[in-house]
Design a protein around this motif. Structure first.
Motif, PDB file in Angstrom:
ATOM      1  N   THR A  36       0.787  -1.235   0.000  1.00 51.72           N
ATOM      2  CA  THR A  36       0.000   0.000   0.000  1.00 51.72           C
ATOM      3  C   THR A  36       0.819   1.285   0.000  1.00 51.72           C
ATOM      4  N   HIS A  51       0.924  14.937  -4.578  1.00 51.70           N
ATOM      5  CA  HIS A  51       0.608  13.801  -5.452  1.00 51.70           C
ATOM      6  C   HIS A  51       1.627  13.776  -6.588  1.00 51.70           C
ATOM      7  N   HIS A  63       3.743   3.990  -9.972  1.00 52.50           N
ATOM      8  CA  HIS A  63       2.632   4.068  -9.024  1.00 52.50           C
ATOM      9  C   HIS A  63       2.241   5.525  -8.822  1.00 52.50           C
ATOM     10  N   VAL A  65       0.978   8.159  -6.439  1.00 51.40           N
ATOM     11  CA  VAL A  65       1.024   8.160  -4.976  1.00 51.40           C
ATOM     12  C   VAL A  65       0.545   9.489  -4.416  1.00 51.40           C
ATOM     13  N   ARG A  66       0.210   9.451  -3.126  1.00 51.00           N
ATOM     14  CA  ARG A  66      -0.055  10.676  -2.364  1.00 51.00           C
ATOM     15  C   ARG A  66       0.862  10.652  -1.163  1.00 51.00           C
ATOM     16  N   VAL A  80      -1.910   5.132  -4.725  1.00 50.98           N
ATOM     17  CA  VAL A  80      -3.294   5.511  -5.000  1.00 50.98           C
ATOM     18  C   VAL A  80      -4.037   4.373  -5.692  1.00 50.98           C
ATOM     19  N   ASP A  81      -3.306   3.526  -6.401  1.00 53.33           N
ATOM     20  CA  ASP A  81      -3.916   2.364  -7.058  1.00 53.33           C
ATOM     21  C   ASP A  81      -3.082   1.135  -6.761  1.00 53.33           C
TER      22      ASP A  81
END
Length: 84
Positions: A36, A51, A63, A65-66, A80-81
Motif C-alpha cells: 500500500t 501527489h 505508481h 502516490v499521495r 493511489v492504485d
C-alpha cells in the motif's frame, strides 16, 4: 506506539524517481515498501508535491502516490492504485 499501516512494510534498498507533473524528476531511494505504500529517502522535501508518480527502478514499476507524511529528508507515500 500504535501501528496505523494497513499492510506490513519490508525493508528494501531500491532506486526510484519522483516524476513531477511538469516533466521534472527527483531521484529517491526506497527504504521500505508494502503493498500500500513506501518510505522514500530524498535529498530534500522542498518542491515535492502532495501527489506524483513514483517510478521504481529497475523493474520500471509506476505508481501514482499521495504523500502521507514528510520529514526533512524522508517522505511516506501511499499508493493511489494497485500499481503496474
Amino acid at each position: 506506539m500504535d501501528e496505523r499501516r494497513t499492510a506490513p512494510r519490508m525493508r528494501t534498498l531500491l532506486s526510484g524517481k519522483i516524476m513531477l507533473g511538469g516533466g521534472g524528476v527527483i531521484d529517491c531511494m526506497l527504504r521500505n515498501r508494502s503493498a500500500t505504500g513506501a518510505r522514500l529517502q530524498v535529498p530534500s522535501i522542498v518542491g515535492i508535491p502532495d501527489h506524483f508518480t513514483l517510478l521504481i527502478e529497475p523493474a520500471g514499476e509506476r505508481h501514482p502516490v499521495r504523500v502521507a507524511w514528510r520529514k526533512q529528508t524522508e517522505i511516506g507515500v501511499a499508493f493511489v492504485d494497485g500499481g503496474e
